[in-house]
Write an enzyme that holds these catalytic residues in place. Sequence first.
Site, mmCIF file in Angstrom:
data_model
loop_
_atom_site.group_PDB
_atom_site.id
_atom_site.type_symbol
_atom_site.label_atom_id
_atom_site.label_comp_id
_atom_site.label_asym_id
_atom_site.label_seq_id
_atom_site.Cartn_x
_atom_site.Cartn_y
_atom_site.Cartn_z
ATOM 1 N N ARG A 7 -25.536 -2.135 7.047
ATOM 2 C CA ARG A 7 -25.210 -3.553 6.834
ATOM 3 C C ARG A 7 -25.755 -4.451 7.948
ATOM 4 O O ARG A 7 -25.954 -5.639 7.746
ATOM 5 C CB ARG A 7 -23.687 -3.735 6.873
ATOM 6 C CG ARG A 7 -22.953 -3.323 5.664
ATOM 7 C CD ARG A 7 -22.723 -4.516 4.780
ATOM 8 N NE ARG A 7 -22.407 -4.084 3.444
ATOM 9 C CZ ARG A 7 -21.216 -4.219 2.881
ATOM 10 N NH1 ARG A 7 -20.242 -4.775 3.546
ATOM 11 N NH2 ARG A 7 -21.026 -3.807 1.654
ATOM 12 N N GLU A 28 -19.472 -5.559 10.004
ATOM 13 C CA GLU A 28 -20.433 -4.813 10.819
ATOM 14 C C GLU A 28 -21.467 -5.728 11.470
ATOM 15 O O GLU A 28 -21.843 -5.530 12.629
ATOM 16 C CB GLU A 28 -21.135 -3.750 9.959
ATOM 17 C CG GLU A 28 -20.253 -2.561 9.576
ATOM 18 C CD GLU A 28 -19.291 -2.840 8.430
ATOM 19 O OE1 GLU A 28 -19.410 -3.899 7.773
ATOM 20 O OE2 GLU A 28 -18.399 -1.995 8.180
ATOM 21 N N LYS A 39 0.861 -1.187 0.000
ATOM 22 C CA LYS A 39 0.000 0.000 0.000
ATOM 23 C C LYS A 39 0.900 1.240 0.000
ATOM 24 O O LYS A 39 1.867 1.304 0.754
ATOM 25 C CB LYS A 39 -0.905 -0.031 1.236
ATOM 26 C CG LYS A 39 -2.115 0.860 1.122
ATOM 27 C CD LYS A 39 -3.183 0.474 2.130
ATOM 28 C CE LYS A 39 -4.322 1.485 2.089
ATOM 29 N NZ LYS A 39 -5.464 1.070 2.886
HETATM 30 C C1 LIG Z 1 -18.852 -1.902 4.751
HETATM 31 C C2 LIG Z 1 -17.654 -1.016 4.909
HETATM 32 N N1 LIG Z 1 -17.054 -0.923 6.110
HETATM 33 C C3 LIG Z 1 -15.980 -0.129 6.259
HETATM 34 C C4 LIG Z 1 -15.482 0.583 5.212
HETATM 35 C C5 LIG Z 1 -14.334 1.554 5.407
HETATM 36 N N2 LIG Z 1 -13.151 1.144 4.635
HETATM 37 C C6 LIG Z 1 -12.826 1.738 3.479
HETATM 38 S S1 LIG Z 1 -11.449 1.117 2.809
HETATM 39 C C7 LIG Z 1 -11.255 0.050 4.080
HETATM 40 C C8 LIG Z 1 -10.094 -0.870 4.085
HETATM 41 C C9 LIG Z 1 -10.112 -1.780 2.923
HETATM 42 O O1 LIG Z 1 -8.992 -2.599 2.972
HETATM 43 P P1 LIG Z 1 -8.581 -3.411 1.710
HETATM 44 O O2 LIG Z 1 -9.766 -4.024 1.093
HETATM 45 O O3 LIG Z 1 -7.488 -4.335 2.098
HETATM 46 O O4 LIG Z 1 -8.055 -2.321 0.697
HETATM 47 P P2 LIG Z 1 -6.720 -1.429 0.803
HETATM 48 O O5 LIG Z 1 -7.160 -0.086 1.301
HETATM 49 O O6 LIG Z 1 -5.772 -2.100 1.715
HETATM 50 O O7 LIG Z 1 -6.234 -1.378 -0.588
HETATM 51 C C10 LIG Z 1 -12.264 0.204 5.027
HETATM 52 C C11 LIG Z 1 -12.362 -0.531 6.282
HETATM 53 C C12 LIG Z 1 -16.143 0.456 3.978
HETATM 54 N N3 LIG Z 1 -15.741 1.140 2.902
HETATM 55 N N4 LIG Z 1 -17.202 -0.350 3.853
#
Ligand SMILES: Cc1ncc(C[n+]2csc(CCOP(=O)(O)OP(=O)(O)O)c2C)c(N)n1
Length: 640
Positions: free
Chosen positions: A405, A377, A288
């Site tokens: 959710r 969630e 990242k």
């Molecule tokens: C249902 C939901 N919960 C929480 C989030 C907040 N959120 C946005 S990006 C993220 C992390 C995602 O991690 P990953 O899929 O590994 O992608 P990366 O950012 O590491 O590329 C979170 C928790 C969201 N977008 N949707």
Amino acid sequence: MLIQPGKLLATIETPEDLRKLDASELFQVCTELRQYIIDTVSVYGGHFGASLGVVELTVALHYVFQTPDDLLVWDVGHQAYGHKILTGRRQQFHTNRLYGGISGFPKRKESAYDTFGVGHSSTSISAALGMAVASAYAGDKKRQHVAIIGDGAMTAGMAFEAMNHAGVSDTNLLIVLNDNCMSIDPNVGALKDYLTDITTSRLYNKVKDEVWNTLGKISKFGKNAQEIVSKIENAIKVGLLQQSNLFESLNLRYFGPIDGHDIDHLVSVLNDLKDIPGPKILHCVTVKGKGYGPAEKEQTKWHAPGLFDKVTGEIRKKVYDRPQPPKYQDVFGHTLLELAQQNETIFGITPAMPSGSSLNIMMKAMPDRAIDVGIAEQHAVTFSAGLATKGLTVFCNIYSSFMQRAYDQVVHDVCIQELPVIFCLDRAGFAGADGPTHHGAYDIAYMRCIPNMIVFSPMNEQELRNIMYTAQLPDFKNYKAAITIRYPRGEGVMADWKKPFEKMIIGKGRKIQDGEDVAILTIGPIGNYVAKATKLLETSGLKPAHYDMRFAKPLDEELLHEIFAQYHKIITIEDGCLMGGFGSAVLEFMAEHGYAAQVKRLGIPDAIIEHGEQLELHRECGFDPTGIAKAVQALATVVV
Ligand SMILES: Cc1ncc(C[n+]2csc(CCOP(=O)(O)OP(=O)(O)O)c2C)c(N)n1
């Protein structure tokens, strides 16, 4: 300020242009695309690290697949900046997330290349599988369907539900797992450990290398590919006798792990996978923030850093000449720790938002009692309910829009069971630049209709502290109800917020100012606009009364009787949907008690409101200070 693309990037308006390039030029395209993202986000803001981490993947996918006929489905979508830039939106990219500009997430309305609208996580496999089944139904066997999902998003139940289904489907589905070991904060849970194991296991990598050596020959073998694939699978299975593979057990062909930054290898692997039918998963290991030192080092901070100096890596902060109010989330975080230090029954729960909710303050001090459960969630809510059955005092912090959710869990696992879980809904109201997927528009409406649920919103930081204090007192359990405490993104209004706790009375509002003719009833911080509106009205001679009702449920009926007895012109204001919200509750009260009054409700209409600054969106919906003043003037002229 126009951001200049590099020489090659300047020639690419759509993936068609990209596909005209020689594969040897893709490395340079990646370098220029990464630079373009750095240049733009440093000046205009937005998500950052995630897009840098998938530059090579983005280029390879659009190079190998015939987009938009082949379908790419991005999960969450905060990593899709490269995709936007390569798919006809480079010229508008400087408007990303700004009012009236392009969305920070893929959006069906915006482009044919955005196959599915996103913002919430873990939807990509389900959506891509749906598209794949639809293609199969239409007799289209050639179209490719690719879900690109992060290891964080993969932790959610939905992703597993979709894989469980995909494994028995005969579809052209490719899941690209973008594994960077990070969610917004470091990823958590057993799946993370498993992915790390599989990436670092020597035995596994030995088998994998053999597999790739064989796979490398597929293109040359053309029609014999099928035969070679089964050899590969056998090779994997031999290895798996000693180390089972989670994805293989779900009937998905597993390939990888491979280096997600090696563009040449990515292109050749994706080309090979195109010829392998059926559902499959390609595990890519990425970093990242790749290519920008500070973002690689501090990945959480650089998830969405705001504006920064790209040369020094310094994040730009506004400088003030006096102390500023804290963010509501920080008031929550500090207050929870303070309370937990006095009350050892307190637990804090977050589904993957330790930094975003500031639960990380308690997590640092009390790691056993403050838990990140991953992007889950539904689990967060039922897990909280389980804790509560044992007498623990649970603060479950979920962004308002993500709470959607877990609705059944709130009803079935908390309210029906009379469990006093304390839900703290951050980002209630307009979320701002993240847009409609993230607006916390519906929570008042969807929470207030559930029995055994109290709904409260603080007008300032002190009220947030006081309600948190009140909800963790032993006698709160006598209500046999859960409580929703909703508060918005961003700063509060009080610089000196850390006053001693005062117990609040559940279901009691307060009068803020007396007035004439018109009474304004508000809930939550949006009530702070009324003083500004009153000021704007000074020259008109109008002075509305103002009541901060605090609770959407239970309503302060005593106060409402007083108000309806005195006023016949009433305005309700909420930073939430009008249908079924706080204003609706006031109308219900009016109807039930036979009052006659002119009621004007201000709030979010029955429409999708796009992204922009919170104030811009309040203005659009007519409940910024000017809108409120206008509503008072309009109502004042009505003859009743
Ligand atoms: C249902 C939901 N919960 C929480 C989030 C907040 N959120 C946005 S990006 C993220 C992390 C995602 O991690 P990953 O899929 O590994 O992608 P990366 O950012 O590491 O590329 C979170 C928790 C969201 N977008 N949707």
